[in-house]
Design an enzyme around this catalytic site. Structure first.
Site, short mmCIF file in Angstrom:
data_model
loop_
_atom_site.label_atom_id
_atom_site.label_comp_id
_atom_site.label_asym_id
_atom_site.label_seq_id
_atom_site.Cartn_x
_atom_site.Cartn_y
_atom_site.Cartn_z
N ASP A 177 4.71 15.46 4.95
CA ASP A 177 4.73 15.00 3.55
C ASP A 177 5.65 13.79 3.46
OD1 ASP A 177 4.33 16.28 0.48
OD2 ASP A 177 6.10 15.02 0.75
N ASN A 185 5.23 4.61 -6.08
CA ASN A 185 4.34 4.42 -7.24
C ASN A 185 5.13 3.89 -8.44
OD1 ASN A 185 1.90 5.23 -6.20
ND2 ASN A 185 2.16 7.37 -6.76
N HIS A 190 0.70 1.98 -8.42
CA HIS A 190 -0.20 2.93 -7.77
C HIS A 190 -0.95 2.29 -6.58
CE1 HIS A 190 -1.97 6.93 -8.26
NE2 HIS A 190 -3.07 6.40 -7.74
N ASP A 194 -1.13 3.56 -2.78
CA ASP A 194 -2.35 3.75 -1.98
C ASP A 194 -2.25 3.05 -0.63
OD1 ASP A 194 -3.44 5.22 -4.00
OD2 ASP A 194 -4.98 3.77 -4.58
N GLU A 220 0.10 13.28 -0.99
CA GLU A 220 0.80 12.59 0.10
C GLU A 220 1.22 13.60 1.16
OE1 GLU A 220 3.09 14.52 -2.00
OE2 GLU A 220 4.67 13.21 -1.22
P1 GH3 Z 1 9.40 14.59 -1.84
O1 GH3 Z 1 10.25 13.81 -0.90
O2 GH3 Z 1 10.11 15.80 -2.36
O3 GH3 Z 1 8.08 14.93 -1.25
O4 GH3 Z 1 9.15 13.67 -3.11
P2 GH3 Z 1 7.85 12.90 -3.51
O5 GH3 Z 1 8.22 11.86 -4.51
O6 GH3 Z 1 7.19 12.40 -2.28
O7 GH3 Z 1 6.94 14.05 -4.09
P3 GH3 Z 1 6.37 14.31 -5.53
O8 GH3 Z 1 5.52 15.56 -5.37
O9 GH3 Z 1 7.42 14.34 -6.57
O10 GH3 Z 1 5.42 13.08 -5.83
C1 GH3 Z 1 4.25 12.83 -5.13
C2 GH3 Z 1 3.56 11.68 -5.80
O11 GH3 Z 1 2.40 11.28 -5.09
C3 GH3 Z 1 3.09 12.01 -7.20
C4 GH3 Z 1 1.66 11.52 -7.24
O12 GH3 Z 1 1.41 10.73 -8.38
C5 GH3 Z 1 1.54 10.67 -6.01
N1 GH3 Z 1 0.19 10.63 -5.47
C6 GH3 Z 1 -0.61 11.67 -5.13
N2 GH3 Z 1 -1.80 11.21 -4.68
C7 GH3 Z 1 -1.75 9.86 -4.75
C8 GH3 Z 1 -2.68 8.82 -4.41
O13 GH3 Z 1 -3.81 9.05 -3.96
N3 GH3 Z 1 -2.28 7.55 -4.58
C9 GH3 Z 1 -1.05 7.25 -5.07
N4 GH3 Z 1 -0.72 5.96 -5.21
N5 GH3 Z 1 -0.17 8.19 -5.41
C10 GH3 Z 1 -0.49 9.48 -5.24
MG MG Z 2 6.43 13.84 -0.92
#
Ligand code: GH3
Ligand code: MG
Length: 310
Positions: A177, A185, A190, A194, A220
């Site tokens: 992860d 983002n 965004h 990506d 992610e």
């Molecule tokens: P941690 O280190 O605890 O994993 O923190 P984090 O910020 O990586 O995790 P969190 O779950 O808070 O946020 C994950 C983000 O990933 C939130 C979501 O909007 C973003 N995300 C999920 N899928 C996609 C995608 O396909 N594209 C983009 N740009 N962002 C995405």
């Molecule tokens: Mg994460």
């Protein structure tokens, strides 16, 4: 378009060859059935075949039967040439898998239009195969990263666990992860997020072997299946992936940034044995331990289900 002419009569073979060359076909020739079968059964056979019914060696009808039995792909369009005109025998030829037939003597214009009809069928078939492959890709691949998607991964993991059981080998999984990905983002947008996901996927895929399977498990989050790999091998692989992320900054359109990821490793053990969900749960638990212990690190679950730090 390449075409095979299989005809034992040398002068008729030459007549056919001249006609097809004039119509811009790339011609391959066979003077008997055995040679024709060799060509059609080879690596890259012509997709259009003109087969004489009566030939020394394997006859044209038998060649049709053999090709159709193989369900050859791409499709080979078969035009049977015959001096016979009794209805019963023509039915036999079509039932053996011929697409069309011409009764000798062959008229040049008739052959030309029949070949054109054959090419149309081949073009349509190619389009269908292309559409089917695109659908298959859509159903099994993640559109952003081109990694396996979640449902394909469950199929792969189930299949590999069955293989491991059958062959008495082992299997490990890695759950990875990206760290603080939300900040990418939030700060760069965004689209930048990506681009980071695509580059992270690329680095992961280039850190594994061709027979491992990498999947986008969620936003992610990624799951990697390592058939035949034990716990220590999987820890080493996870460390390779972690290093690949930090080896150099991610250069995307919006700028250059450092990206790290946390990884949890689980291996087939007495608790999980051949249970896919159990393995994923263990890898996930180890991943959360890696997050709790400061991120940008690898953790594993000990066989008895206890998290141990490295
Ligand atoms: P941690 O280190 O605890 O994993 O923190 P984090 O910020 O990586 O995790 P969190 O779950 O808070 O946020 C994950 C983000 O990933 C939130 C979501 O909007 C973003 N995300 C999920 N899928 C996609 C995608 O396909 N594209 C983009 N740009 N962002 C995405
Ligand atoms: Mg994460």
């Amino acid at each position: 378009m390449r075409a095979l002419i299989a005809e034992d009569n040398a002068s008729f073979r030459q007549v056919l060859e001249r006609m097809l060359v004039k119509w811009k076909y790339e011609v391959e020739l066979a003077a008997d059935g055995n040679h024709a079968w060799e060509i059609l059964n080879g690596d890259d056979p012509p997709r259009l075949a003109l087969l004489d019914w009566m030939m020394p060696g394997v006859n044209g009808v038998e060649i049709c039967r053999r090709i159709r039995a193989q369900a050859h792909e791409p499709y080979i369009y078969i035009l049977l040439l015959t001096a016979k005109d009794s209805e019963k025998e023509l039915v036999e030829g079509m039932e053996a898998g011929a697409d069309d037939y011409l009764i000798k003597p062959v008229k040049s214009q008739e052959l030309r239009v029949r070949l054109r009809a054959g090419r149309r069928i081949l073009d349509l078939q190619e389009e269908l195969v292309g559409a089917r492959e695109a659908l298959r890709k859509q159903a099994t691949r993640d559109a952003l990263t081109e990694m396996w998607n979640r449902s394909a991964m469950f199929e792969i993991l189930t299949r590999e666990l069955k293989r491991a059981e059958r062959e008495s080998t082992t299997l490990s999984v890695i759950m990875a992860d990206l760290d603080h990905f939300k900040q990418v983002n939030d700060s760069l947008g965004h689209a930048a997020g990506d681009a980071v996901l695509r580059e992270a996927a690329r680095r992961m895929v280039s850190s594994i072997r061709p027979y491992d399977a990498a999947c986008r498990y969620g936003g992610e989050e990624f799951l990697i299946v390592l058939p035949g790999v034990d716990l220590s091998g999987a820890l080493a692989r996870a460390e390779t992936i972690r290093s690949a992320m930090v080896a150099e900054p991610f250069r995307i359109r919006e700028g250059s940034l450092d990206v790290t990821c946390s990884l949890g490793v689980a291996s087939m053990s007495s608790t999980c044995s051949f249970d896919a969900e159990c393995l994923i749960r263990d890898a996930d638990e180890a991943l959360y331990q890696a997050k709790r212990n400061g991120r940008n690190r690898v953790e594993m679950l000990a066989p008895q289900g206890v998290v141990v730090s490295r």
